[in-house]
Design a protein around this motif. Structure first.
Motif, PDB file in Angstrom:
ATOM      1  N   GLN A 149       0.978  -1.172  -0.080  1.00 42.58           N
ATOM      2  CA  GLN A 149       0.004  -0.102  -0.063  1.00 42.58           C
ATOM      3  C   GLN A 149       0.716   1.133  -0.019  1.00 42.58           C
ATOM      4  O   GLN A 149       0.593   2.109  -0.821  1.00 42.58           O
ATOM      5  CB  GLN A 149      -0.954  -0.027   1.346  1.00 42.58           C
ATOM      6  CG  GLN A 149      -2.052  -1.269   1.128  1.00 42.58           C
ATOM      7  CD  GLN A 149      -1.389  -2.353   2.046  1.00 42.58           C
ATOM      8  OE1 GLN A 149      -0.249  -2.674   2.089  1.00 42.58           O
ATOM      9  NE2 GLN A 149      -2.276  -2.840   3.042  1.00 42.58           N
ATOM     10  N   LEU A 154       1.045   4.389  -2.745  1.00 41.03           N
ATOM     11  CA  LEU A 154       0.860   5.756  -2.474  1.00 41.03           C
ATOM     12  C   LEU A 154       2.318   6.517  -3.052  1.00 41.03           C
ATOM     13  O   LEU A 154       2.251   7.721  -3.376  1.00 41.03           O
ATOM     14  CB  LEU A 154       0.782   6.257  -1.038  1.00 41.03           C
ATOM     15  CG  LEU A 154      -0.565   5.396  -0.439  1.00 41.03           C
ATOM     16  CD1 LEU A 154      -0.377   5.790   1.012  1.00 41.03           C
ATOM     17  CD2 LEU A 154      -1.716   6.416  -0.991  1.00 41.03           C
ATOM     18  N   SER A 178       1.956   7.151  -6.686  1.00 43.36           N
ATOM     19  CA  SER A 178       1.055   8.056  -7.170  1.00 43.36           C
ATOM     20  C   SER A 178       1.647   9.498  -7.090  1.00 43.36           C
ATOM     21  O   SER A 178       1.144  10.273  -7.502  1.00 43.36           O
ATOM     22  CB  SER A 178      -0.261   7.826  -6.494  1.00 43.36           C
ATOM     23  OG  SER A 178       0.123   8.122  -5.055  1.00 43.36           O
ATOM     24  N   ALA A 213       1.357  10.623  -3.822  1.00 46.10           N
ATOM     25  CA  ALA A 213       0.549  11.152  -2.725  1.00 46.10           C
ATOM     26  C   ALA A 213       1.548  11.384  -1.505  1.00 46.10           C
ATOM     27  O   ALA A 213       1.322  12.319  -0.527  1.00 46.10           O
ATOM     28  CB  ALA A 213      -0.345  10.008  -2.272  1.00 46.10           C
ATOM     29  N   LYS A 258      -3.039  15.180  -0.390  1.00 42.49           N
ATOM     30  CA  LYS A 258      -4.014  14.528   0.351  1.00 42.49           C
ATOM     31  C   LYS A 258      -5.162  14.261  -0.682  1.00 42.49           C
ATOM     32  O   LYS A 258      -5.801  13.067  -0.305  1.00 42.49           O
ATOM     33  CB  LYS A 258      -4.575  15.375   1.459  1.00 42.49           C
ATOM     34  CG  LYS A 258      -5.149  14.900   2.537  1.00 42.49           C
ATOM     35  CD  LYS A 258      -5.723  15.712   3.755  1.00 42.49           C
ATOM     36  CE  LYS A 258      -6.346  15.190   4.849  1.00 42.49           C
ATOM     37  NZ  LYS A 258      -5.763  13.943   5.337  1.00 42.49           N
ATOM     38  N   LYS A 298      -4.629  12.560  -3.231  1.00 40.12           N
ATOM     39  CA  LYS A 298      -4.361  11.165  -3.823  1.00 40.12           C
ATOM     40  C   LYS A 298      -4.284  10.042  -2.782  1.00 40.12           C
ATOM     41  O   LYS A 298      -3.966   9.077  -2.938  1.00 40.12           O
ATOM     42  CB  LYS A 298      -3.130  11.141  -4.765  1.00 40.12           C
ATOM     43  CG  LYS A 298      -3.135  12.263  -5.581  1.00 40.12           C
ATOM     44  CD  LYS A 298      -1.844  12.159  -6.537  1.00 40.12           C
ATOM     45  CE  LYS A 298      -1.613  12.985  -7.728  1.00 40.12           C
ATOM     46  NZ  LYS A 298      -0.421  13.246  -8.502  1.00 40.12           N
ATOM     47  N   LEU A 299      -4.297  10.522  -1.411  1.00 44.40           N
ATOM     48  CA  LEU A 299      -4.149   9.525  -0.333  1.00 44.40           C
ATOM     49  C   LEU A 299      -5.165   8.574  -0.055  1.00 44.40           C
ATOM     50  O   LEU A 299      -4.885   7.444   0.149  1.00 44.40           O
ATOM     51  CB  LEU A 299      -4.055  10.355   0.994  1.00 44.40           C
ATOM     52  CG  LEU A 299      -3.473   9.882   2.228  1.00 44.40           C
ATOM     53  CD1 LEU A 299      -1.974   9.458   1.839  1.00 44.40           C
ATOM     54  CD2 LEU A 299      -3.560  10.813   3.348  1.00 44.40           C
ATOM     55  N   GLY A 300      -6.303   8.889  -0.702  1.00 42.58           N
ATOM     56  CA  GLY A 300      -7.366   7.805  -0.645  1.00 42.58           C
ATOM     57  C   GLY A 300      -7.969   7.333   0.827  1.00 42.58           C
ATOM     58  O   GLY A 300      -8.029   5.955   0.745  1.00 42.58           O
ATOM     59  N   GLY A 301      -7.757   8.293   1.753  1.00 45.22           N
ATOM     60  CA  GLY A 301      -8.121   7.844   3.186  1.00 45.22           C
ATOM     61  C   GLY A 301      -7.099   6.960   3.582  1.00 45.22           C
ATOM     62  O   GLY A 301      -7.555   6.177   4.764  1.00 45.22           O
ATOM     63  N   ASN A 302      -6.057   7.125   3.389  1.00 47.93           N
ATOM     64  CA  ASN A 302      -4.939   6.046   3.903  1.00 47.93           C
ATOM     65  C   ASN A 302      -3.966   6.899   4.829  1.00 47.93           C
ATOM     66  O   ASN A 302      -2.793   6.685   5.319  1.00 47.93           O
ATOM     67  CB  ASN A 302      -3.862   5.599   3.052  1.00 47.93           C
ATOM     68  CG  ASN A 302      -4.517   4.366   2.150  1.00 47.93           C
ATOM     69  OD1 ASN A 302      -4.840   3.405   2.558  1.00 47.93           O
ATOM     70  ND2 ASN A 302      -4.741   4.474   0.920  1.00 47.93           N
TER      71      ASN A 302
END
Length: 227
Positions: free
Chosen positions: A128, A132, A135, A137, A151, A153-157
């Motif tokens: 994961q 990130l 990408s 992020a 943030k 591109k973070l996708g809630g991570n």
């Protein structure tokens, strides 16, 4: 009377200077060895699939005949991997003395349960985290931590980033403790304060060197660049 006052003042000053000398901390920091120890731990605990393999059983011609391995002292037998995934360097060190400071540091850290747990957690989150970093992020900052760059591109991570950074802080702290131990000094707050920043900087240096093309990294001067 004046001479006596001067005498006591000088004595008090000497005592104060002696006390200051006692608390002076001077911990030798071997930068190259610290970096090599980090790389060795990464190779063994983070980047390998399945961990280090145990040595092959000796053949009857030369070496120990099959079946006689159980008669050896425990410290000389091939060691099973810790949790089925790696060697415990602390056990290996019983039979093979460390050849340099980098080995000493890696051995010390491998004997810290919290460091091994941190590496397990980092390895589990590596797919994961790599996504990130790919990408854009997140990137690698100069303190050896993951820094959120985008943030959107973070996708809630967010929780993943925090967990990785918490694990990295454990590893960096473990390195600082190991450095103090190989220096044969007490693990005081002053000693830890002296080496923590450098231990983090060397960890960040390794992260920059191992970063893949396209990942964002923060240089030592604070400038962000894409590798």
């Amino acid at each position: 009377m004046f001479a006596k006052i001067v005498k006591w003042s000088v004595a008090a000053l000497c005592g104060l200077l002696a006390a200051c000398a006692v608390i002076t901390v001077n911990v030798y920091f071997p930068e190259k060895d610290v970096k090599q120890a980090y790389k060795s731990l990464d190779e063994m605990l983070l980047n390998q699939d399945g961990g280090a393999k145990p040595p092959a059983e000796p053949q009857p011609s030369g070496g120990t005949p099959a079946g006689e391995e159980d008669n050896k002292p425990a410290e000389l037998r091939p060691q099973s991997s810790l949790n089925g995934s790696r060697f415990n360097l602390s056990v290996v060190a019983v039979a093979f003395a460390a050849e340099n400071i980098a080995d000493d540091l890696a051995i010390e850290m491998s004997g810290m349960p919290e460091v091994l747990k941190a590496y397990d957690e980092m390895k589990a989150s590596l797919p994961q985290l790599n996504a990130l970093r790919d990408s854009g992020a997140v990137g690698e900052n100069k303190q050896g931590l993951i820094w959120i760059l985008d943030k959107g591109k973070l996708g809630g991570n967010d929780a993943l980033v925090k967990a990785v950074n918490d694990s990295r802080k454990v590893v960096i702290t473990g390195m600082a403790r190991a450095i103090i131990k190989v220096n044969k000094q007490s693990e005081t707050k002053a000693a830890m304060n002296q080496v923590m920043g450098k231990a983090a900087a060397m960890f960040a240096d390794v992260r920059r060197e191992e970063a893949k093309p396209g990942w964002w990294i923060e240089l030592a001067n604070g400038k962000w660049v894409q590798k």
